[in-house]
Enzyme design. Structure first.
Site, short mmCIF file in Angstrom:
data_model
loop_
_atom_site.label_atom_id
_atom_site.label_comp_id
_atom_site.label_asym_id
_atom_site.label_seq_id
_atom_site.Cartn_x
_atom_site.Cartn_y
_atom_site.Cartn_z
N ARG A 49 -55.41 -37.05 -28.91
CA ARG A 49 -55.06 -38.19 -29.78
C ARG A 49 -55.16 -39.38 -29.44
O ARG A 49 -55.58 -40.69 -30.08
CB ARG A 49 -53.45 -38.04 -30.38
CG ARG A 49 -53.31 -36.74 -31.20
CD ARG A 49 -51.89 -36.57 -31.77
NE ARG A 49 -52.00 -35.69 -32.88
CZ ARG A 49 -50.80 -35.08 -33.24
NH1 ARG A 49 -49.80 -35.31 -32.64
NH2 ARG A 49 -50.81 -34.49 -34.45
N GLY A 78 -53.23 -26.90 -35.70
CA GLY A 78 -52.81 -26.63 -34.40
C GLY A 78 -53.49 -25.18 -34.15
O GLY A 78 -54.36 -25.17 -33.03
N GLY A 119 -50.07 -30.90 -40.73
CA GLY A 119 -49.57 -30.88 -41.76
C GLY A 119 -50.28 -31.69 -43.05
O GLY A 119 -50.79 -31.21 -44.29
N LYS A 169 -48.22 -16.05 -42.34
CA LYS A 169 -47.65 -15.46 -43.57
C LYS A 169 -48.17 -16.21 -44.88
O LYS A 169 -48.55 -17.23 -44.79
CB LYS A 169 -46.06 -16.16 -43.75
CG LYS A 169 -45.34 -15.28 -42.67
CD LYS A 169 -43.84 -15.86 -42.57
CE LYS A 169 -42.88 -14.84 -41.71
NZ LYS A 169 -41.57 -15.35 -41.71
#
Length: 396
Positions: A39, A354, A377, A197
């Protein structure tokens, strides 16, 4: 592509102008050292461009979750030296106390990191008073932090309405890549979606079946789709209560002309640990005491053939339990196929998240994809088709 946002190229003469630049400096640290400077390196294009043009560069960022209270643990002063090293330039640190006076001492071309924006309780509430506090320090606002663009915070969204707003180089590259991936892609388009999931990626799957031609489902979530098709998945991770939801996604895909690809051979084991005894079997031959931990070689090859017939690829999530050997084989093989097709110029490949970045690094091909987003996100919400407040605020 018609852009609805302005970039650094639209900023004109910046000599002596104070530019507030929202970057993502929320880097992992251990024992006072940055353990991954990805970053920090992402700031180079924007920060050096502005400094070279004579701007006074004031970097805004959050660090950790200080919950609106100043705390040494979450001070961005820890990042100043590593950032200076990455930029190859001196970087000053400016605390919020006396910030105006300290900023007034800076000269054209200087670079400074302002203290953690989340030391203000109103930052995450997009509080007008906090926006005013930030805006008073700058003449222009640049958002270069796509990874924080899914949050409507004072430093990511509010400021864009208070000062002339522009996209930084990293934000510009990200938005251009995402437009090529799903906004205005070349068809056929494939999406690889993996992970544990289905429940965590329901909105992603629902959105993608309306936008892509091929949806490749891997990881634990593939087991739920297999179970919905009547396959006995043994002890595999599976959300049996969501098989009805999986059926609805199958129906939506069929209506939209999207082909869903599931593994038909799989690698199984009776225990989940590194290098256990494994079998490669047809999905209909999974024993009651076995769990599916990776896609088999035949299905992996077939999925590679799907990619060879596509022009665009969006990837989020691994195909198997890639962090535990030998269950990284399918992820690595498919990633290398995508990388080779990208190198040939036949595929535009965009990946994010990630786990995905870690998997591509493990395969040694992260730098061979067209674009790899480090956003978590924000990338997921973009894949869900949601409007990102930080991006929408840049629209003019």
């Amino acid at each position: 592509m018609s852009r609805n946002f302005k970039t650094l190229d639209d900023m004109g003469d910046l000599t002596g102008k104070r530019v507030l630049v929202r970057e993502d400096l929320n880097v992992p640290m251990a024992d006072g050292a940055v353990t991954d400077d990805t970053r920090l390196r992402a700031t180079i294009g924007t920060v050096t461009d502005l400094a070279d043009r004579g701007a006074i560069v004031l970097i805004l960022a959050h660090f950790g979750r200080p919950k609106g209270q100043p705390s040494p643990e979450f001070s961005l002063s820890q990042v100043v030296r590593p950032l200076s090293s990455v930029l190859g330039r001196e970087v000053r640190y400016v605390d919020w106390e006396g910030a105006e006076a300290n900023v007034a001492t800076l000269n054209p071309g200087d670079i400074a990191v302002l203290e953690n924006t989340r030391f203000f309780g109103g930052e995450e509430k997009n509080d007008p008073a906090v926006i005013d506090r930030f805006a008073a320090l700058g003449d222009y606002y640049v958002n270069d932090a796509f990874s924080a663009a899914h949050r409507a915070h004072a430093s990511t969204e509010g400021l864009a309405h208070r000062l002339p707003a522009f996209a930084g180089r990293q934000m510009e590259a990200e938005l251009d890549a995402l437009d090529k991936a799903l906004g205005n892609p070349q068809h056929p388009v494939a999406a690889v979606v993996g992970g544990a999931k289905v429940s965590s990626k329901l909105d992603v799957l629902r959105h993608l079946v309306t936008r892509v031609d091929h949806l490749i489902i891997g990881g634990g979530m593939a087991n739920t789709f297999l179970a919905a098709r009547g396959v006995n998945v043994g002890k595999s991770l599976c959300e049996h209560d969501l098989t009805g939801t999986a059926d609805a996604i199958f129906e939506a895909a069929e209506k939209a002309g999207c082909t869903i690809h599931l593994p038909y051979d799989v690698v199984v084991a009776t225990e989940f640990r590194p290098n256990p005894a494994t079998r490669t079997v047809n999905v209909h031959e999974v024993a009651a005491n076995e769990m599916i931990l990776d896609v088999g070689p035949a299905a992996t090859e077939a999925l590679g053939d799907v990619l060879k017939n596509c022009r665009t690829l969006v990837w989020n999530g691994p195909m198997g339990a890639f962090e535990t050997p030998p269950f990284d084989v399918a992820t690595v093989a498919l990633a290398r196929t995508a990388a080779a097709l990208t190198a040939d110029g036949s595929l535009v490949s965009v990946a994010g998240g990630g786990d995905t970045v870690a998997a591509l690094n493990q395969a040694g091909v992260a730098d061979q994809f067209s674009f790899v987003s480090t956003a978590g996100g924000a990338f997921l919400e973009w894949m869900e088709g949601k409007e990102l407040p930080g991006v929408a605020a840049l629209a003019r």
